[in-house]
Design a protein around this motif. Structure first.
Motif, PDB file in Angstrom:
ATOM      1  N   LEU A 118       1.123  -0.665   0.051  1.00  0.00           N
ATOM      2  CA  LEU A 118       0.592  -0.104   0.025  1.00  0.00           C
ATOM      3  C   LEU A 118       0.499   1.228  -0.222  1.00  0.00           C
ATOM      4  CD1 LEU A 118      -2.604  -0.919   2.927  1.00  0.00           C
ATOM      5  CD2 LEU A 118      -2.538  -1.594  -0.118  1.00  0.00           C
ATOM      6  N   LEU A 123       0.412   3.839  -2.394  1.00  0.00           N
ATOM      7  CA  LEU A 123      -1.604   4.894  -2.099  1.00  0.00           C
ATOM      8  C   LEU A 123      -1.011   6.971  -1.807  1.00  0.00           C
ATOM      9  CD1 LEU A 123      -3.027   1.986  -1.742  1.00  0.00           C
ATOM     10  CD2 LEU A 123      -3.095   3.146  -3.650  1.00  0.00           C
ATOM     11  N   ALA A 135      -3.197   8.013   0.300  1.00  0.00           N
ATOM     12  CA  ALA A 135      -4.750   6.995   1.219  1.00  0.00           C
ATOM     13  C   ALA A 135      -4.395   5.561   1.228  1.00  0.00           C
ATOM     14  CB  ALA A 135      -5.342   7.220   0.040  1.00  0.00           C
ATOM     15  N   CYS A 136      -3.538   5.421   2.037  1.00  0.00           N
ATOM     16  CA  CYS A 136      -2.344   4.003   1.966  1.00  0.00           C
ATOM     17  C   CYS A 136      -4.068   3.602   3.692  1.00  0.00           C
ATOM     18  CB  CYS A 136      -1.000   3.426   2.553  1.00  0.00           C
ATOM     19  SG  CYS A 136      -0.928   4.281   4.697  1.00  0.00           S
ATOM     20  N   GLY A 137      -4.126   4.198   4.704  1.00  0.00           N
ATOM     21  CA  GLY A 137      -4.950   4.265   5.644  1.00  0.00           C
ATOM     22  C   GLY A 137      -4.024   3.404   6.985  1.00  0.00           C
ATOM     23  N   ASN A 167      -5.620  -7.714   8.581  1.00  0.00           N
ATOM     24  CA  ASN A 167      -5.586  -6.686   8.377  1.00  0.00           C
ATOM     25  C   ASN A 167      -5.037  -6.982   7.083  1.00  0.00           C
ATOM     26  OD1 ASN A 167      -5.948  -4.752  10.394  1.00  0.00           O
ATOM     27  ND2 ASN A 167      -4.376  -3.747   9.995  1.00  0.00           N
ATOM     28  N   TYR A 178      -8.242  -5.931   4.655  1.00  0.00           N
ATOM     29  CA  TYR A 178      -8.133  -4.988   4.097  1.00  0.00           C
ATOM     30  C   TYR A 178      -7.182  -4.359   2.996  1.00  0.00           C
ATOM     31  CZ  TYR A 178      -7.100   0.004   4.388  1.00  0.00           C
ATOM     32  OH  TYR A 178      -6.619   1.130   4.367  1.00  0.00           O
ATOM     33  N   ILE A 179      -6.050  -5.265   2.810  1.00  0.00           N
ATOM     34  CA  ILE A 179      -4.919  -5.182   1.984  1.00  0.00           C
ATOM     35  C   ILE A 179      -4.962  -5.583   0.588  1.00  0.00           C
ATOM     36  CG2 ILE A 179      -2.243  -6.019   1.433  1.00  0.00           C
ATOM     37  CD1 ILE A 179      -1.986  -4.949   4.340  1.00  0.00           C
ATOM     38  N   GLY A 189      -8.189  -5.952  -0.017  1.00  0.00           N
ATOM     39  CA  GLY A 189      -9.723  -5.065  -0.817  1.00  0.00           C
ATOM     40  C   GLY A 189      -8.992  -3.605  -0.882  1.00  0.00           C
ATOM     41  N   ARG A 190      -7.889  -3.365  -0.768  1.00  0.00           N
ATOM     42  CA  ARG A 190      -7.043  -2.297  -1.431  1.00  0.00           C
ATOM     43  C   ARG A 190      -6.462  -2.217  -2.532  1.00  0.00           C
ATOM     44  NH1 ARG A 190      -7.099   2.388   1.273  1.00  0.00           N
ATOM     45  NH2 ARG A 190      -6.328   3.435  -0.725  1.00  0.00           N
ATOM     46  N   LEU A 191      -5.701  -3.080  -2.796  1.00  0.00           N
ATOM     47  CA  LEU A 191      -5.467  -3.972  -3.689  1.00  0.00           C
ATOM     48  C   LEU A 191      -6.062  -4.213  -5.081  1.00  0.00           C
ATOM     49  CD1 LEU A 191      -2.125  -5.827  -2.262  1.00  0.00           C
ATOM     50  CD2 LEU A 191      -1.869  -3.712  -3.205  1.00  0.00           C
ATOM     51  N   GLU A 226      -8.710  -2.327  -5.701  1.00  0.00           N
ATOM     52  CA  GLU A 226      -9.985  -1.369  -5.861  1.00  0.00           C
ATOM     53  C   GLU A 226      -8.830  -1.324  -7.466  1.00  0.00           C
ATOM     54  OE1 GLU A 226      -9.221   1.234  -3.012  1.00  0.00           O
ATOM     55  OE2 GLU A 226     -10.564   0.728  -2.102  1.00  0.00           O
TER      56      GLU A 226
END
Length: 83
Positions: A37, A40, A43-45, A73, A76-77, A79-81, A83
Protein backbone atom coordinates in the motif's frame (compact mmCIF):
# COMPACT_ATOMS: atom_id res chain seq x y z
CA UNK A 1 -12.44 -22.26 -0.39
CA UNK A 2 -9.72 -23.35 2.04
CA UNK A 3 -10.88 -24.72 5.38
CA UNK A 4 -8.32 -22.59 7.24
CA UNK A 5 -6.95 -19.12 6.75
CA UNK A 6 -3.30 -19.90 7.44
CA UNK A 7 -2.39 -18.37 4.07
CA UNK A 8 -3.12 -14.95 5.63
CA UNK A 9 -0.22 -15.15 8.09
CA UNK A 10 3.50 -15.84 7.77
CA UNK A 11 6.08 -15.24 10.47
CA UNK A 12 9.75 -15.19 9.45
CA UNK A 13 11.44 -15.29 12.84
CA UNK A 14 14.84 -16.13 11.34
CA UNK A 15 14.95 -12.86 9.34
CA UNK A 16 17.94 -10.69 10.25
CA UNK A 17 15.59 -7.72 10.76
CA UNK A 18 13.11 -9.60 12.98
CA UNK A 19 11.26 -8.18 14.82
CA UNK A 20 11.12 -5.01 12.73
CA UNK A 21 8.23 -3.27 14.50
CA UNK A 22 7.33 -2.56 18.10
CA UNK A 23 4.66 -5.22 18.51
CA UNK A 24 4.36 -8.73 19.86
CA UNK A 25 6.71 -10.93 17.83
CA UNK A 26 4.20 -13.78 17.93
CA UNK A 27 1.63 -11.58 16.16
CA UNK A 28 4.02 -10.05 13.63
CA UNK A 29 2.82 -10.99 10.15
CA UNK A 30 5.70 -10.92 7.67
CA UNK A 31 3.52 -11.72 4.65
CA UNK A 32 3.52 -8.08 3.54
CA UNK A 33 7.06 -7.27 4.63
CA UNK A 34 7.28 -4.59 1.95
CA UNK A 35 3.91 -2.89 2.21
CA UNK A 36 1.98 -3.09 -1.07
CA UNK A 37 0.00 0.00 0.00
CA UNK A 38 3.04 2.30 0.12
CA UNK A 39 2.38 3.47 -3.43
CA UNK A 40 -1.04 4.81 -2.37
CA UNK A 41 0.67 7.68 -0.56
CA UNK A 42 -1.63 9.52 1.84
CA UNK A 43 -4.52 7.15 1.04
CA UNK A 44 -2.86 3.94 2.30
CA UNK A 45 -4.72 3.94 5.63
CA UNK A 46 -1.62 3.33 7.72
CA UNK A 47 0.22 5.25 10.43
CA UNK A 48 2.92 7.12 8.52
CA UNK A 49 4.67 10.47 8.55
CA UNK A 50 6.58 12.48 6.02
CA UNK A 51 10.17 13.35 6.81
CA UNK A 52 12.76 15.40 4.98
CA UNK A 53 15.10 13.25 2.92
CA UNK A 54 18.79 13.92 2.43
CA UNK A 55 18.10 15.91 -0.75
CA UNK A 56 15.30 17.94 0.85
CA UNK A 57 12.45 15.96 -0.71
CA UNK A 58 9.61 14.63 1.43
CA UNK A 59 9.93 10.90 2.09
CA UNK A 60 7.14 8.69 3.43
CA UNK A 61 8.28 7.13 6.73
CA UNK A 62 6.31 4.00 7.61
CA UNK A 63 8.52 2.81 10.47
CA UNK A 64 5.74 3.32 13.06
CA UNK A 65 3.09 1.60 10.93
CA UNK A 66 2.02 -1.94 11.74
CA UNK A 67 -1.02 -2.09 9.42
CA UNK A 68 0.48 -4.66 6.99
CA UNK A 69 1.94 -6.67 9.86
CA UNK A 70 -1.30 -7.35 11.71
CA UNK A 71 -3.04 -10.62 10.96
CA UNK A 72 -6.49 -9.02 10.92
CA UNK A 73 -5.57 -6.58 8.13
CA UNK A 74 -5.07 -9.16 5.36
CA UNK A 75 -8.57 -8.63 3.93
CA UNK A 76 -8.18 -4.84 4.10
CA UNK A 77 -4.92 -4.96 2.12
CA UNK A 78 -6.28 -7.37 -0.47
CA UNK A 79 -9.38 -5.19 -0.89
CA UNK A 80 -7.29 -2.06 -1.40
CA UNK A 81 -5.14 -3.85 -4.00
CA UNK A 82 -8.28 -4.88 -5.89
CA UNK A 83 -9.47 -1.27 -6.19
Amino acid sequence: MPSTESYKFFNHSTCEFYPCHDMSAADLNCLFCFCPLYRLGDACGGNFAYIDGANGERVKDCSACTLPHRRENYDYIMGRLAE
